[in-house]
Motif scaffolding. Structure first.
Motif, short mmCIF file in Angstrom:
data_model
loop_
_atom_site.label_atom_id
_atom_site.label_comp_id
_atom_site.label_asym_id
_atom_site.label_seq_id
_atom_site.Cartn_x
_atom_site.Cartn_y
_atom_site.Cartn_z
N LYS A 26 0.82 -1.21 0.00
CA LYS A 26 0.00 0.00 0.00
C LYS A 26 0.85 1.26 0.00
O LYS A 26 1.84 1.36 0.73
N GLU A 27 0.39 2.25 -0.80
CA GLU A 27 0.97 3.60 -0.78
C GLU A 27 -0.16 4.60 -0.58
O GLU A 27 -1.10 4.64 -1.38
N VAL A 28 -0.11 5.36 0.49
CA VAL A 28 -1.15 6.35 0.78
C VAL A 28 -0.90 7.60 -0.07
O VAL A 28 0.19 8.18 -0.03
N VAL A 29 -1.92 8.00 -0.83
CA VAL A 29 -1.85 9.21 -1.65
C VAL A 29 -2.44 10.39 -0.89
O VAL A 29 -1.91 11.50 -0.93
N ARG A 30 -3.55 10.15 -0.18
CA ARG A 30 -4.18 11.17 0.66
C ARG A 30 -4.70 10.49 1.92
O ARG A 30 -5.42 9.50 1.85
N SER A 60 -7.80 -1.61 5.48
CA SER A 60 -6.67 -0.81 5.97
C SER A 60 -6.92 0.68 5.80
O SER A 60 -6.10 1.50 6.20
N MET A 61 -8.08 1.04 5.21
CA MET A 61 -8.34 2.43 4.82
C MET A 61 -9.26 3.15 5.80
O MET A 61 -10.04 2.53 6.53
N LYS A 62 -9.19 4.49 5.77
CA LYS A 62 -10.07 5.37 6.53
C LYS A 62 -10.90 6.21 5.55
O LYS A 62 -10.54 6.34 4.37
N LYS A 63 -11.98 6.77 6.06
CA LYS A 63 -12.88 7.56 5.23
C LYS A 63 -12.14 8.73 4.57
O LYS A 63 -11.33 9.41 5.20
N ARG A 64 -12.42 8.94 3.28
CA ARG A 64 -11.83 9.98 2.42
C ARG A 64 -10.39 9.70 2.02
O ARG A 64 -9.76 10.51 1.33
N GLU A 65 -9.84 8.56 2.42
CA GLU A 65 -8.46 8.21 2.06
C GLU A 65 -8.37 7.81 0.59
O GLU A 65 -9.30 7.21 0.03
N VAL A 66 -7.25 8.15 -0.02
CA VAL A 66 -6.92 7.69 -1.38
C VAL A 66 -5.60 6.93 -1.28
O VAL A 66 -4.65 7.41 -0.66
N PRO A 76 -4.28 -11.68 -17.76
CA PRO A 76 -3.55 -12.92 -18.04
C PRO A 76 -3.27 -13.71 -16.76
O PRO A 76 -3.43 -13.18 -15.66
N PRO A 77 -2.85 -14.96 -16.87
CA PRO A 77 -2.50 -15.75 -15.69
C PRO A 77 -1.36 -15.11 -14.90
O PRO A 77 -0.49 -14.44 -15.47
N ASN A 78 -1.39 -15.30 -13.57
CA ASN A 78 -0.31 -14.85 -12.68
C ASN A 78 0.01 -13.36 -12.83
O ASN A 78 1.18 -12.96 -12.82
N ALA A 79 -1.03 -12.55 -12.96
CA ALA A 79 -0.84 -11.11 -13.16
C ALA A 79 -0.79 -10.39 -11.82
O ALA A 79 -1.58 -10.65 -10.92
N THR A 80 0.17 -9.47 -11.70
CA THR A 80 0.20 -8.53 -10.57
C THR A 80 -0.70 -7.35 -10.91
O THR A 80 -0.65 -6.83 -12.03
N ILE A 81 -1.54 -6.97 -9.97
CA ILE A 81 -2.59 -5.97 -10.24
C ILE A 81 -2.36 -4.73 -9.37
O ILE A 81 -2.05 -4.83 -8.18
N LEU A 82 -2.55 -3.56 -9.98
CA LEU A 82 -2.50 -2.29 -9.26
C LEU A 82 -3.92 -1.73 -9.14
O LEU A 82 -4.63 -1.64 -10.14
N PHE A 83 -4.32 -1.40 -7.91
CA PHE A 83 -5.62 -0.76 -7.67
C PHE A 83 -5.39 0.63 -7.11
O PHE A 83 -4.62 0.79 -6.17
N GLU A 84 -6.10 1.62 -7.67
CA GLU A 84 -6.18 2.95 -7.08
C GLU A 84 -7.57 3.08 -6.48
O GLU A 84 -8.58 2.90 -7.19
N VAL A 85 -7.63 3.38 -5.19
CA VAL A 85 -8.91 3.35 -4.46
C VAL A 85 -9.10 4.65 -3.67
O VAL A 85 -8.18 5.10 -2.98
N GLU A 86 -10.30 5.22 -3.77
CA GLU A 86 -10.72 6.32 -2.90
C GLU A 86 -11.90 5.82 -2.09
O GLU A 86 -12.92 5.42 -2.65
N LEU A 87 -11.77 5.83 -0.76
CA LEU A 87 -12.85 5.42 0.12
C LEU A 87 -13.74 6.62 0.42
O LEU A 87 -13.36 7.51 1.17
#
Length: 295
Positions: free
Chosen positions: A12-16, A73-79, A100-111
């Motif tokens: 995890k990398e916290v943006v906001r 792992s997130m809090k309200k309004r966190e990105v 594809p098989p065995n893919a590493t995935i990146l998610f950007e999430v705003e709660l």
């Protein structure tokens, strides 16, 4: 990046930074998200173009293991950005043709928001006998959760769904008879739900039902200005102008400087004047035709 799974499976990398507590395991969440294959600039999945954001329950609507751990792992309004190892994402099979098989995935999430629905979920799993013994504190909290769920849907203008959540809150509060201080606590919770239902039915263009729930609210607090205003609005829509005026005047007594109440009274005065003039005109025509026939 921070290891939030304990084995480097979810990084995890916290943006906001967010505020408040982290998301509990039984929560329903509203999020913005975009999902990318590692080193790709174009998302293979996103909800950012959808409006409104619906609340999704962890473990039911959201079943991707990495995303469940990420959200908790997130809090309200966190990105935040998350990197999911294949065994926390789509595994050795992938999800053809996009992943594809065995893919590493990146998610950007705003709660955006979340609701802890643990007490409500627990209540609806109980038998009738078990509900009788359900502690009052948990009953109040479960009903409050359903009401908050309804409020979220109402803000999204999903009035039918909001109405169903408010009805669930009523159902929780109506499971048994209360007296004394317990009844006072339950009535305080009921009052809020009745006011919500009255407004929601008004938005759904069902003034008769709006009036029913407004009057139920007045049965708990006869001087409640919101309940008086809702009843006034409902009667106005039903063209019951005398009743509407009575409710609105009573509301005005409680809140003399409330602009919504005063504006509604002005609108009512104009409509009532037009209505009275039309009635007089109609009566004059009726009597005129009556005398013409007699002569």
């Amino acid at each position: 990046m921070e290891d939030v799974s304990g084995d480097n499976g979810v990084l995890k990398e916290v943006v906001r930074s967010g505020t408040g507590s982290t998301v509990p395991a039984d929560a329903s969440v509203a999020v913005n998200y975009s999902a990318y294959l590692e080193y790709s600039d174009k998302p293979f999945g996103t909800n950012c173009s959808r409006n409104p954001r619906r609340l999704m329950k962890i473990g039911e609507d959201i079943t991707l293991l990495g995303l469940e751990i990420a959200l908790m792992s997130m809090k309200k309004r966190e990105v935040a950005r998350f990197l999911f190892r294949p065994d926390y994402a789509y595994g050795s099979m992938g999800c053809p043709p996009l992943i594809p098989p065995n893919a590493t995935i990146l998610f950007e999430v705003e709660l955006l928001d979340f609701l802890d629905t643990a007490e409500s979920d627990e209540f609806f799993k109980l038998s009738l006998v078990e509900r009788e013994a359900f502690p009052l504190d948990k009953i109040i909290k479960a009903a409050g959760t359903e009401r908050e769920f309804g409020n979220h849907l109402f803000r999204q203008k999903q009035y039918y769904d909001a109405k169903d959540r408010y009805k669930r809150a009523c159902f929780i509060l109506d499971q048994k008879y209360y007296s004394g201080t317990e009844k006072e606590r339950v009535d305080s919770a009921r009052l809020l739900v009745f006011l919500n239902l009255s407004l929601t039915y008004f938005k759904l263009d069902h003034p008769t039902r709006a009036l029913v729930y407004g009057e139920r609210a007045l049965g708990i607090d006869e001087r409640n200005p919101k309940a008086l205003f809702r009843c006034g609005q409902a009667c106005f829509a039903l063209m019951e102008y005398e009743k509407a005026r009575d409710y609105l005047i009573r509301a005005q007594r409680e809140q003399p400087f409330n602009q919504d109440i005063n504006n509604e009274l002005k609108k009512l005065a104009g409509c009532y004047r037009d209505y009275s003039e039309k009635e007089k005109e109609m009566c004059s025509k009726m009597f005129a035709s009556f005398f013409i026939k007699k002569t």
